[in-house]
Design an enzyme around this catalytic site. Structure first.
Site, short mmCIF file in Angstrom:
data_model
loop_
_atom_site.label_atom_id
_atom_site.label_comp_id
_atom_site.label_asym_id
_atom_site.label_seq_id
_atom_site.Cartn_x
_atom_site.Cartn_y
_atom_site.Cartn_z
N SER A 227 0.85 -1.21 0.00
CA SER A 227 0.00 0.00 0.00
C SER A 227 0.87 1.24 0.00
O SER A 227 2.04 1.20 0.42
CB SER A 227 -0.86 0.02 1.26
OG SER A 227 -0.04 0.34 2.39
N ASP A 228 0.31 2.35 -0.44
CA ASP A 228 0.98 3.60 -0.15
C ASP A 228 0.82 3.83 1.36
O ASP A 228 0.01 3.16 2.00
CB ASP A 228 0.37 4.76 -0.97
CG ASP A 228 1.35 5.92 -1.09
OD1 ASP A 228 1.22 6.71 -2.05
OD2 ASP A 228 2.26 6.01 -0.25
N TRP A 229 1.55 4.76 1.88
CA TRP A 229 1.62 4.89 3.35
C TRP A 229 0.29 5.40 3.91
O TRP A 229 -0.22 6.42 3.50
CB TRP A 229 2.80 5.79 3.72
CG TRP A 229 4.07 5.03 3.99
CD1 TRP A 229 4.89 5.13 5.08
CD2 TRP A 229 4.69 4.01 3.17
NE1 TRP A 229 5.96 4.27 4.99
CE2 TRP A 229 5.85 3.56 3.84
CE3 TRP A 229 4.36 3.42 1.95
CZ2 TRP A 229 6.69 2.57 3.32
CZ3 TRP A 229 5.19 2.44 1.43
CH2 TRP A 229 6.34 2.02 2.10
N GLY A 231 -2.38 4.04 3.21
CA GLY A 231 -3.27 4.06 2.05
C GLY A 231 -4.24 2.91 1.97
O GLY A 231 -4.86 2.69 0.92
#
Ligand code: GLC
Length: 723
Positions: A227-229, A231
Site C-alpha cells: 500500500s501507499d503509506w 493508504g
C-alpha cells in the site's frame, strides 16, 4: 522448483499464523532509518526487511545520500542505459544504508501540467514513461535491491489524492495509464505500490480487478503489492483484492514521529490520516478466523514477500538469513556504495543530459572568456528536487554560481534580483513529522520567514548591463500532496527576466521546474534552457551545458503550452474533479495527442530540444521486425547529441477514434563533427495496437505511417509499415 522457491516453501512451513501476519504489516524500525519496516522472523531465518524512499535518491532518516536529478530529467535524456546506471547507483546507496527495497520509480503518466509530483514522474506518453521506468527498475534490481513501481494506478493529481475517484474508461486505462506499470512488471519489478485514489469508484488498495485480474492475473506479477503509506481502505477488501503488505502498518503516533494529540489533528487535503493503521494486524487475524479471508491468501501474501527476499539473496535455502550472495537477479554486495565519485558522476551526467535547450539564437554556448552575470533569487544554492517523500539530503551540492565561477574564464558577477521563492513541502504541512532539514542542503530549510539579503532589481540590471551575457535562474515550487494553481512562475521572477532582458540582449534563462511552466518572456531573451530539478550536481551540470562541454541532450517528455490550451484546463470535471470524482473525459488525448487532435500549436512540442550541432536525416526504411532505420549525420563542426524519435500513425478504421500519431521509440546518439550513423529503432507494440473492450488488444490491418524526427512536430523522414 528453483532453490529460491524451495527456500520460500521451507520457510513458509516454519511460520506460525502470527509470524506470517508479522510479514504483511509494517512495524517500527529499531534503527529508525527506514521508510517502512518488516521485522522478519529470526527463529525462521527471515531477516528484517527495510523499504526506503525515493525516486531522487535514498531518503533514510537522518542519513545523507547522493541527490540525483528529478525523475522527469532522467526521462528527458530518452536514454534507457543511463537510467539503468542511475537505478543501479541508487540501489548501491540503498544497500550502503542497510535498506532492502527502494520505493521507486514513480511512473504515473503526466496528465495534468499542474500536478505537484510531475517532477517525480516521467512523461505524458506511456511508451516513453515505460521505457525509462523499466530501465530504472532493471538498474535498481541489478544491484540486488527490490524496486517498487508506483503509484498503481491513475494517481495523476495531488488534489484530494486520498479520496478522489479517477473515472477512466477501460480503453484509456489500457492504452495510456496502465502501460508504464506493465513495462515495469515485464522488466521484473519486485513490488508494486498501490495509489491512494480510487479508480471508477473503488479504492486502489481494494481493487480486485486491477490488482487481481490485471496485475497478478493477466500480467503474471509475482512480487508483492504494497500500500501507499496509510493508504489502506479496508482489511478484507484489500486482502481479498490482492494487496499483500500494509505500510507503514503503524500509527504515526507510535512511529515516534508524532505526538499523542493526533486524534483531533485536521489532516490537510492530500495527506492520509496517519493514525489509520494496523488493518493487516489483529483485524486481519480476526478476518481469517472468521473465514472472511482464506488462510491460503495469507500464505500467498507471505510467499510473495519471501519470494522477493529469496530472489535478492536475503533468504538462504536453509533460511539462515542475509549475506553477500549471488542472487537470482543481480549481484548483491552487502557493503553498497555511498557518495562515490562514480555516483557523483552519474548525478551530473543525468542532470546535464536531461537539460533541454528550448531556444537559442546563438548566444549559447558561452565563450569561455565572456564576462557573465549570474542572476536569480537562488543562484547560491542547488535546486535538489521538489517537496515530499522524494526529498534528499546530499553530502555535497554545487550551486549555479559555484558551477559557473568554477568554469568561467571571464569575470562573474551575481545578483539575487528578487526575493527568494518559498519552497513548499509536504512535511511543512505536518508540523510534527521529521526534522528540519539542515541549512546547507535540504529543501525544507529553504523556507525563509524574511529574505534578509535585501535583493535589488537595480543590482540585477546593473550586473546585466556590465556583462557580456546575463544568465537568469528561475524556478517553480512543487511538492507531493499539493497541485500548482498556476503554471506561472512564482514571485517576481517574470519581472526579473524582463528587466534583465531589457538590460542585455544576450540574456539566457535557465528554468528549474518540475514540469511545464509559462514562459511569457521567451521571445524577448536569447536562449531558454529547461533544467528541471538538477539535484546535487546543479551548478556543474548547467556549466557543462552553458559552455558547451556537453551538448544539451535533453528532449521534452511533456508538452509545453499555454496554460489554457491543455485538455484539463478550465474544466473542473477533468481537474481537479467535482463531487469526489475526476473525469478523464479527454480519454487518450493527453499531451501531444491532444494538441494533434485539436490541431493546436504547443509552445514547445513533445520531443523538442535543440542541439549545438546540426543533424541531417536520410531516408527512413522500415524492417521486417517492426523496426525503422534512418541515417543521421552531424553536419556541424562540433560534436552533438541527437535523440532520434519514431512516431506511428495508424490506418483509419471506421468508427475507431485514434490519436493522429503515437510515440513508438527513441535513441539518444552522440555524433562527432561530420559523423554519420544509421540508427535502428524497434517500434513498441503499444504504438501500433489499440485496446478493444470486446476483442482486447487489436492491431488493425492496413498501412501504418512511420515518422522519424526530432520531435512530435519536427518529422524529418517517413516510411510505411503494412499490417
Ligand atoms: C508517500 C508517497 C509515496 C512514498 C510513501 C512513503 O505518501 O505517496 O510515493 O513512497 O508515502 O514515504
Amino acid at each position: 522448483m528453483t532453490t529460491t522457491d524451495d527456500a520460500v516453501e521451507a520457510t513458509l512451513e516454519r511460520l506460525s499464523r502470527q509470524q506470517k501476519l508479522s510479514l504483511v504489516r509494517g512495524a517500527p524500525d529499531p534503527e529508525g532509518t527506514a521508510t517502512g519496516y518488516l521485522p522478519g522472523v529470526d527463529a525462521a531465518g527471515v531477516p528484517p526487511f527495510r523499504l526506503v524512499d525515493g525516486p531522487l535518491g535514498i531518503r533514510a532518516e537522518g542519513e545523507r545520500a547522493t541527490a540525483f536529478p528529478a525523475s522527469i530529467a532522467t526521462a528527458a535524456t530518452f536514454d534507457a542505459d543511463l537510467a539503468r546506471r542511475q537505478g543501479a547507483a541508487m540501489a548501491r546507496e540503498a544497500t550502503a544504508l542497510n535498506q532492502d527495497a527502494l520505493l521507486a520509480p514513480g511512473v504515473n503518466v503526466i496528465r495534468v501540467p499542474h500536478c505537484g509530483r510531475n517532477f517525480e514522474y516521467l512523461s505524458e506518453d506511456p511508451v516513453a514513461a515505460g521505457d525509462i521506468g523499466a530501465a530504472l527498475v532493471e538498474g535498481i534490481e541489478s544491484e540486488g535491491v527490490v524496486a517498487t513501481v508506483k503509484h498503481f494506478v491513475a494517481n495523476n493529481q495531488e488534489t484530494h489524492r486520498t479520496t478522489v475517484s479517477a473515472e477512466v474508461d477501460e480503453r484509456t486505462l489500457r492504452e495510456l495509464y496502465l502501460p508504464p506499470f506493465r513495462a515495469a512488471v515485464d522488466a521484473g519489478v519486485g513490488s508494486v505500490m498501490t495509489a491512494y485514489n480510487r479508480v471508477n469508484g473503488t479504492h486502489m488498495s481494494d481493487h480486485g480487478y486491477l490488482l487481481g485480474d490485471v496485475l497478478k492475473g493477466e500480467w503474471g506479477f509475482e512480487g508483492y503489492a504494497v500500500s501507499d503509506w496509510y493508504g489502506l481502505e479496508t482489511t478484507v477488501g484489500a486482502a481479498t483484492a490482492g494487496l499483500d503488505v500494509e505500510m507503514p502498518g503503524i500509527s504515526i503516533a507510535d512511529a515516534g514521529d508524532g505526538d499523542a494529540e493526533l486524534d483531533d489533528f485536521e489532516w490537510p487535503d492530500g495527506i492520509p490520516d496517519g493514525t489509520r493503521a494496523g488493518l493487516f494486524g489483529e483485524p486481519l487475524a480476526e478476518a481469517i478466523e472468521a473465514g472472511e479471508v482464506p488462510p491460503a491468501r495469507l500464505d500467498d501474501m507471505v510467499r510473495r514477500v519471501l519470494g522477493q527476499m529469496a530472489r535478492f539473496g536475503r533468504l538462504d535455502a536453509d533460511g539462515a538469513g542475509a549475506g553477500a550472495h549471488e542472487v537470482a537477479d543481480g549481484s548483491r554486495d552487502d557493503a553498497g556504495e555511498l557518495d562515490s565519485q562514480r555516483h557523483r558522476d552519474v548525478a551530473r551526467e543525468v542532470a546535464a543530459r536531461g537539460t533541454v535547450l528550448l531556444d537559442n539564437d546563438g548566444v549559447l554556448p558561452l565563450d569561455d572568456g565572456a564576462d557573465v552575470a549570474v542572476i536569480g533569487p537562488h543562484v547560491d544554492e542547488a535546486k535538489l528536487g521538489g517537496g515530499g517523500s522524494s526529498e534528499t539530503t546530499p553530502f555535497r551540492s554545487v550551486s549555479p554560481l559555484d558551477g559557473i565561477e568554477a568554469r568561467a574564464e571571464g569575470a562573474v558577477a551575481s545578483a539575487f534580483g528578487v526575493t527568494r521563492i518559498e519552497s513548499v513541502s509536504l512535511f511543512d504541512m505536518l508540523p510534527f513529522v521529521g526534522e528540519e532539514a539542515d541549512d546547507e542542503t535540504g529543501d525544507a530549510a529553504e523556507v525563509e520567514e524574511t529574505d534578509d539579503r535585501d535583493p535589488s532589481l537595480d543590482d540585477a540590471v546593473a550586473a546585466a548591463e556590465a556583462a557580456d551575457a546575463a544568465v537568469v535562474f528561475v524556478r517553480d515550487a512543487t511538492t507531493e500532496a499539493l497541485d500548482r494553481d498556476t503554471l506561472a512562475l512564482p514571485g517576481e521572477q517574470d519581472a526579473l527576466v524582463a528587466a534583465v532582458a531589457d538590460a542585455n540582449d544576450d540574456t539566457v534563462v535557465v528554468v528549474r521546474s518540475g514540469g511545464p511552466v509559462s514562459l511569457p518572456w521567451r521571445e524577448d531573451v536569447a536562449a531558454v534552457v529547461e533544467q528541471w530539478y538538477p539535484g546535487q550536481a546543479d551548478g556543474e551540470a548547467v556549466a557543462d551545458v552553458l559552455y558547451g562541454d556537453r551538448d544539451p541532450g535533453g528532449r521534452l517528455p511533456v508538452t509545453f503550452a499555454s496554460e489554457e490550451t491543455y485538455p484539463t484546463a478550465d474544466d473542473d470535471r477533468r481537474f481537479p474533479g467535482v463531487d469526489g470524482a475526476v473525469h478523464y473525459d479527454e480519454g487518450l488525448f493527453v499531451g501531444y495527442r491532444h494538441f494533434d487532435a485539436a490541431d493546436a500549436e504547443p509552445t514547445y512540442p513533445f520531443g523538442h530540444g535543440r542541439s549545438y550541432a546540426t543533424f541531417e536525416y536520410g531516408a527512413a526504411e522500415t524492417g521486417e521486425d517492426q523496426t525503422v532505420s534512418v541515417t543521421v549525420e552531424n553536419v556541424a563542426d562540433r560534436p552533438g547529441r541527437e535523440v532520434v524519435q519514431a512516431y506511428v500513425s495508424p490506418p483509419d478504421v471506421d468508427g475507431v477514434e485514434r490519436p493522429e500519431r503515437e510515440f513508438a521509440a527513441a535513441e539518444s546518439v552522440r555524433l562527432d563533427a561530420g559523423e554519420r550513423r544509421t540508427v535502428t529503432l524497434s517500434l513498441d507494440d503499444l504504438a501500433l495496437s489499440r485496446y478493444d473492450t470486446e476483442d482486447g488488444w487489436t492491431v488493425d490491418s492496413g498501412t501504418y505511417a512511420v515518422e522519424v524526427g526530432r520531435s512530435a512536430r519536427d518529422v524529418r523522414a517517413s516510411a510505411t509499415l503494412e499490417r
